[in-house]
Design a protein around this motif. Structure first.
Motif, PDB file in Angstrom:
ATOM      1  N   ARG A   1       0.854  -1.193   0.000  1.00 42.53           N
ATOM      2  CA  ARG A   1       0.000   0.000   0.000  1.00 42.53           C
ATOM      3  C   ARG A   1       0.889   1.242   0.000  1.00 42.53           C
ATOM      4  O   ARG A   1       1.924   1.263   0.665  1.00 42.53           O
ATOM      5  N   THR A   2       0.471   2.285  -0.718  1.00 40.26           N
ATOM      6  CA  THR A   2       1.228   3.536  -0.713  1.00 40.26           C
ATOM      7  C   THR A   2       1.056   4.229   0.632  1.00 40.26           C
ATOM      8  O   THR A   2      -0.067   4.418   1.091  1.00 40.26           O
ATOM      9  N   PRO A   3       2.167   4.636   1.250  1.00 39.38           N
ATOM     10  CA  PRO A   3       2.043   5.243   2.576  1.00 39.38           C
ATOM     11  C   PRO A   3       1.524   6.673   2.525  1.00 39.38           C
ATOM     12  O   PRO A   3       1.437   7.293   1.455  1.00 39.38           O
ATOM     13  N   VAL A   4       1.182   7.173   3.704  1.00 35.18           N
ATOM     14  CA  VAL A   4       0.652   8.526   3.887  1.00 35.18           C
ATOM     15  C   VAL A   4       1.543   9.250   4.892  1.00 35.18           C
ATOM     16  O   VAL A   4       2.006   8.640   5.864  1.00 35.18           O
ATOM     17  N   VAL A   5       1.792  10.533   4.651  1.00 37.09           N
ATOM     18  CA  VAL A   5       2.536  11.339   5.626  1.00 37.09           C
ATOM     19  C   VAL A   5       1.623  12.460   6.125  1.00 37.09           C
ATOM     20  O   VAL A   5       1.000  13.161   5.309  1.00 37.09           O
ATOM     21  N   ILE A   6       1.547  12.607   7.437  1.00 40.72           N
ATOM     22  CA  ILE A   6       0.731  13.669   8.041  1.00 40.72           C
ATOM     23  C   ILE A   6       1.612  14.493   8.972  1.00 40.72           C
ATOM     24  O   ILE A   6       2.127  13.983   9.972  1.00 40.72           O
ATOM     25  N   GLY A   7       1.810  15.762   8.633  1.00 35.59           N
ATOM     26  CA  GLY A   7       2.518  16.670   9.524  1.00 35.59           C
ATOM     27  C   GLY A   7       1.567  17.138  10.624  1.00 35.59           C
ATOM     28  O   GLY A   7       0.467  17.608  10.324  1.00 35.59           O
ATOM     29  N   ASN A   8       1.984  16.980  11.859  1.00 32.13           N
ATOM     30  CA  ASN A   8       1.098  17.259  12.990  1.00 32.13           C
ATOM     31  C   ASN A   8       1.451  18.584  13.635  1.00 32.13           C
ATOM     32  O   ASN A   8       2.416  18.697  14.387  1.00 32.13           O
ATOM     33  N   GLY A   9       0.645  19.592  13.358  1.00 35.88           N
ATOM     34  CA  GLY A   9       0.822  20.898  13.996  1.00 35.88           C
ATOM     35  C   GLY A   9      -0.316  21.190  14.952  1.00 35.88           C
ATOM     36  O   GLY A   9      -0.600  22.350  15.232  1.00 35.88           O
ATOM     37  N   ALA A  10      -0.964  20.144  15.461  1.00 28.70           N
ATOM     38  CA  ALA A  10      -2.152  20.353  16.290  1.00 28.70           C
ATOM     39  C   ALA A  10      -1.820  20.973  17.647  1.00 28.70           C
ATOM     40  O   ALA A  10      -2.610  21.727  18.192  1.00 28.70           O
ATOM     41  N   GLU A  11      -0.679  20.668  18.205  1.00 35.61           N
ATOM     42  CA  GLU A  11      -0.187  21.283  19.460  1.00 35.61           C
ATOM     43  C   GLU A  11      -1.313  21.614  20.437  1.00 35.61           C
ATOM     44  O   GLU A  11      -1.778  22.754  20.542  1.00 35.61           O
ATOM     45  N   THR A  12      -1.761  20.622  21.189  1.00 35.93           N
ATOM     46  CA  THR A  12      -2.958  20.797  21.993  1.00 35.93           C
ATOM     47  C   THR A  12      -2.682  21.107  23.464  1.00 35.93           C
ATOM     48  O   THR A  12      -3.607  21.411  24.199  1.00 35.93           O
ATOM     49  N   ASP A  13      -1.414  21.007  23.898  1.00 34.41           N
ATOM     50  CA  ASP A  13      -1.102  21.329  25.293  1.00 34.41           C
ATOM     51  C   ASP A  13      -0.963  22.846  25.422  1.00 34.41           C
ATOM     52  O   ASP A  13      -0.110  23.438  24.753  1.00 34.41           O
ATOM     53  N   PRO A  14      -1.780  23.497  26.250  1.00 36.56           N
ATOM     54  CA  PRO A  14      -1.701  24.965  26.368  1.00 36.56           C
ATOM     55  C   PRO A  14      -0.327  25.454  26.836  1.00 36.56           C
ATOM     56  O   PRO A  14      -0.001  26.625  26.624  1.00 36.56           O
ATOM     57  N   LEU A  15       0.483  24.583  27.433  1.00 33.21           N
ATOM     58  CA  LEU A  15       1.809  25.000  27.882  1.00 33.21           C
ATOM     59  C   LEU A  15       2.836  24.995  26.738  1.00 33.21           C
ATOM     60  O   LEU A  15       3.970  25.416  26.937  1.00 33.21           O
ATOM     61  N   SER A  16       2.441  24.528  25.576  1.00 37.93           N
ATOM     62  CA  SER A  16       3.348  24.487  24.430  1.00 37.93           C
ATOM     63  C   SER A  16       2.844  25.424  23.338  1.00 37.93           C
ATOM     64  O   SER A  16       1.687  25.337  22.922  1.00 37.93           O
ATOM     65  N   ARG A  17       3.724  26.291  22.881  1.00 44.43           N
ATOM     66  CA  ARG A  17       3.368  27.222  21.798  1.00 44.43           C
ATOM     67  C   ARG A  17       4.355  27.133  20.636  1.00 44.43           C
ATOM     68  O   ARG A  17       4.252  27.905  19.665  1.00 44.43           O
ATOM     69  N   LYS A  18       5.327  26.269  20.701  1.00 42.94           N
ATOM     70  CA  LYS A  18       6.440  26.310  19.750  1.00 42.94           C
ATOM     71  C   LYS A  18       6.015  25.936  18.336  1.00 42.94           C
ATOM     72  O   LYS A  18       6.549  26.488  17.369  1.00 42.94           O
ATOM     73  N   ASP A  19       5.080  25.014  18.192  1.00 39.93           N
ATOM     74  CA  ASP A  19       4.683  24.600  16.845  1.00 39.93           C
ATOM     75  C   ASP A  19       3.975  25.731  16.124  1.00 39.93           C
ATOM     76  O   ASP A  19       4.173  25.946  14.919  1.00 39.93           O
ATOM     77  N   ARG A  20       3.112  26.453  16.847  1.00 40.75           N
ATOM     78  CA  ARG A  20       2.427  27.590  16.236  1.00 40.75           C
ATOM     79  C   ARG A  20       3.422  28.645  15.771  1.00 40.75           C
ATOM     80  O   ARG A  20       3.318  29.191  14.681  1.00 40.75           O
ATOM     81  N   VAL A  21       4.384  28.953  16.654  1.00 39.37           N
ATOM     82  CA  VAL A  21       5.370  29.967  16.308  1.00 39.37           C
ATOM     83  C   VAL A  21       6.181  29.514  15.092  1.00 39.37           C
ATOM     84  O   VAL A  21       6.417  30.282  14.161  1.00 39.37           O
ATOM     85  N   LEU A  22       6.584  28.266  15.087  1.00 45.56           N
ATOM     86  CA  LEU A  22       7.361  27.727  13.967  1.00 45.56           C
ATOM     87  C   LEU A  22       6.576  27.822  12.661  1.00 45.56           C
ATOM     88  O   LEU A  22       7.097  28.235  11.622  1.00 45.56           O
ATOM     89  N   LEU A  23       5.301  27.452  12.700  1.00 44.27           N
ATOM     90  CA  LEU A  23       4.482  27.435  11.484  1.00 44.27           C
ATOM     91  C   LEU A  23       4.265  28.839  10.945  1.00 44.27           C
ATOM     92  O   LEU A  23       4.172  29.036   9.723  1.00 44.27           O
ATOM     93  N   ARG A  24       4.176  29.833  11.829  1.00 44.08           N
ATOM     94  CA  ARG A  24       3.974  31.205  11.357  1.00 44.08           C
ATOM     95  C   ARG A  24       5.287  31.814  10.897  1.00 44.08           C
ATOM     96  O   ARG A  24       5.314  32.634   9.992  1.00 44.08           O
ATOM     97  N   THR A  25       6.394  31.415  11.542  1.00 44.74           N
ATOM     98  CA  THR A  25       7.687  32.054  11.274  1.00 44.74           C
ATOM     99  C   THR A  25       8.415  31.416  10.095  1.00 44.74           C
ATOM    100  O   THR A  25       9.020  32.129   9.294  1.00 44.74           O
TER     101      THR A  25
ATOM    102  N   VAL B   1      -2.943  22.074  10.930  1.00 48.54           N
ATOM    103  CA  VAL B   1      -2.507  23.260  11.673  1.00 48.54           C
ATOM    104  C   VAL B   1      -3.727  23.963  12.256  1.00 48.54           C
ATOM    105  O   VAL B   1      -4.856  23.770  11.809  1.00 48.54           O
ATOM    106  N   HIS B   2      -3.451  24.829  13.243  1.00 50.35           N
ATOM    107  CA  HIS B   2      -4.551  25.598  13.835  1.00 50.35           C
ATOM    108  C   HIS B   2      -4.865  26.829  12.990  1.00 50.35           C
ATOM    109  O   HIS B   2      -4.084  27.242  12.139  1.00 50.35           O
ATOM    110  N   ASP B   3      -6.005  27.438  13.303  1.00 46.90           N
ATOM    111  CA  ASP B   3      -6.474  28.582  12.536  1.00 46.90           C
ATOM    112  C   ASP B   3      -5.453  29.704  12.477  1.00 46.90           C
ATOM    113  O   ASP B   3      -5.320  30.382  11.459  1.00 46.90           O
TER     114      ASP B   3
END
Lengths: 366, 76
Positions: A62-86, A111-113
């Motif tokens: 089967r052909t594989p799938v890749v999913i980048g996870n930028g969901a970052e759901t722990d309120p104590l973590s903000r690094k993924d959001r900053v990375l995605l915007r920057t 990713v988040h809104d």
């Protein structure tokens, strides 16, 4: 002059290429050599996950799938959001590199809104690559878990599901699926420019202020980021408390019985006991509401914890009993992480007062 | 000849705490305060090993569970 890093602003693809240069293809062996670890909490070696997906691809055809996870759901973590915007192009370069390596055109990014517009813009600037399906991250603490993410991409509720097989073997649409954190992808993008895995993103919360995101060398010591003589929660809501005299480099937090995980570091405004009570309240409120041991067990643990810190007799035994029932009894590790938080909080609360002249690295019993 | 199951796991998204499995496998399972199965032998999410004398009652538990939440694994 410092070399270009993860959070160097690159507002468009031209700036991105000027700053980082052009990528070259990466191999799993190079990723293994570089020692790239997952930056979404698990710290699982990326090369091992890639090998698992490649093996499943070969055996199941089967052909594989890749999913980048930028969901970052722990309120104590903000690094993924900053990375995605920057630096969205670093994340997208990493996604392309990993998908090319797995020889799949099936590329997704969640990713988040607040980062969505940045990614839409970045994707329009990239020509000649397979399209990336961009998705809005669902709200909720458990929505970023691997199987919850996969469920949401198929229109189901964003809660974890039980499976006899890991997503790397059978995931989205039954295909071998690689779910990979966006910061991990950025590290792959840096590796494709010959840059070794020497930095991590951290979200540092001191007291009541919002988290501050920094890119730091992996050899940075904990106490270079947080004040001395204060207990620290390492790894967010599913993390580990370490006591006031604990110190170690970020890549050797295992000496303290901890893991950098999502890179969230919290020095509480109050104390370990009341901070843990608030964390448990949130963890209890954020279950998927499905698996009985978690749906019922986490609120019971949170209640017992508050009774314990209020000094109720017998409450400590209740805390231990409820925490002991959590690991391995649910579709995901939300209950396991909550039990770990409590065990580490008890260890710090029970630790003797700081001894003068004690070694600076305190071994934490598990 | 079907392979013997080597491990048992519980799909807790389906389990409703009926307790039939606990009754059939008292050496392996206990009930938590809400009636859901717990095991000292390991994590039920990923599977606990089945000693040979528990294989027949484990098959029974899997067959009888009204939620099809008891899963038997023949091993990897």
């Amino acid at each position: 002059m410092t070399r270009p890093g993860l959070l160097d602003p690159a507002p468009d693809v031209a700036a991105h290429l000027r700053r980082h240069g052009s990528p070259r293809p990466v191999t799993t062996l190079q990723i293994a050599h570089a020692g790239i670890l997952g930056c979404g909490g698990g710290e699982f070696p990326l090369a091992a996950k890639l090998t698992a997906v490649a093996d499943a691809t070969a055996t199941r055809g089967r052909t594989p799938v890749v999913i980048g996870n930028g969901a970052e759901t722990d309120p104590l973590s903000r690094k993924d959001r900053v990375l995605l915007r920057t630096a969205p192009h670093l994340v997208l370069d990493g996604l392309d590199a990993v998908a090319d390596l797995l020889r799949t055109e099936s590329r997704h990014l969640v990713v988040h809104d607040d980062a969505f517009a940045s990614l839409v813009r970045a994707l329009t600037e990239r020509r000649g690559r397979p399209p990336v399906a961009l998705h809005h991250a669902a709200p909720g603490f458990v929505a970023g878990q691997e199987t919850a993410l996969i469920a949401a991409l198929t229109g189901r509720p964003a809660v974890p599901f039980h499976s006899a097989e890991r997503p790397t073997r059978r995931g989205l649409g039954g295909a071998p699926t690689l779910v990979v954190n966006v910061e991990t992808l950025a590290h792959v993008a840096l590796l494709s420019r010959g840059r070794p895995f020497t930095t991590r993103l951290v979200s540092v919360t001191l007291g009541p202020t919002p988290p501050r995101v920094l890119a730091v060398p992996r050899t940075t010591r904990l106490r270079e980021l947080v004040p001395p003589r204060r207990p620290v929660l390492i790894g967010g809501h599913h993390g580990t408390w370490v006591d006031a005299d604990a110190d170690a480099p970020l890549d050797r937090l295992d000496r303290l019985g901890a893991r950098l995980g999502t890179g969230a570091l919290l020095v509480p405004a109050t104390d370990v006991a009341s901070t843990t009570a608030a964390l448990l309240d949130r963890l209890a409120a954020e279950t998927a509401g499905r698996c009985g041991p978690c749906r019922l067990g986490l609120p019971a643990l949170a209640t017992a914890w508050r009774r314990f810190i209020a000094g109720a007799p017998g409450a400590r035994d209740d805390v231990r009993a409820f925490a002991g029932l959590l690991p391995g009894r649910g579709a995901c590790t939300h209950p396991d992480g909550s039990a770990r938080l409590v065990a580490s909080a008890l260890a710090v609360i029970d630790a003797p007062a700081m001894r003068h002249g004690a070694p600076s690295e305190v071994r934490r019993a598990s | 000849m079907p392979r013997e199951p080597l491990a048992m796991s519980i799909d807790f998204t389906r389990c409703a705490g009926h307790g039939g499995c606990i009754d059939l496998l008292p050496e392996l399972l206990t009930a938590d305060p809400w009636g859901y199965p717990a095991s000292a032998a390991g994590p039920l999410r990923s599977g606990v090993p089945l000693p040979p004398e528990t294989i027949r009652p484990a098959r029974e538990a899997a067959r009888l569970c009204p939620r099809a939440a008891v899963l038997l694994d023949a091993g990897r």
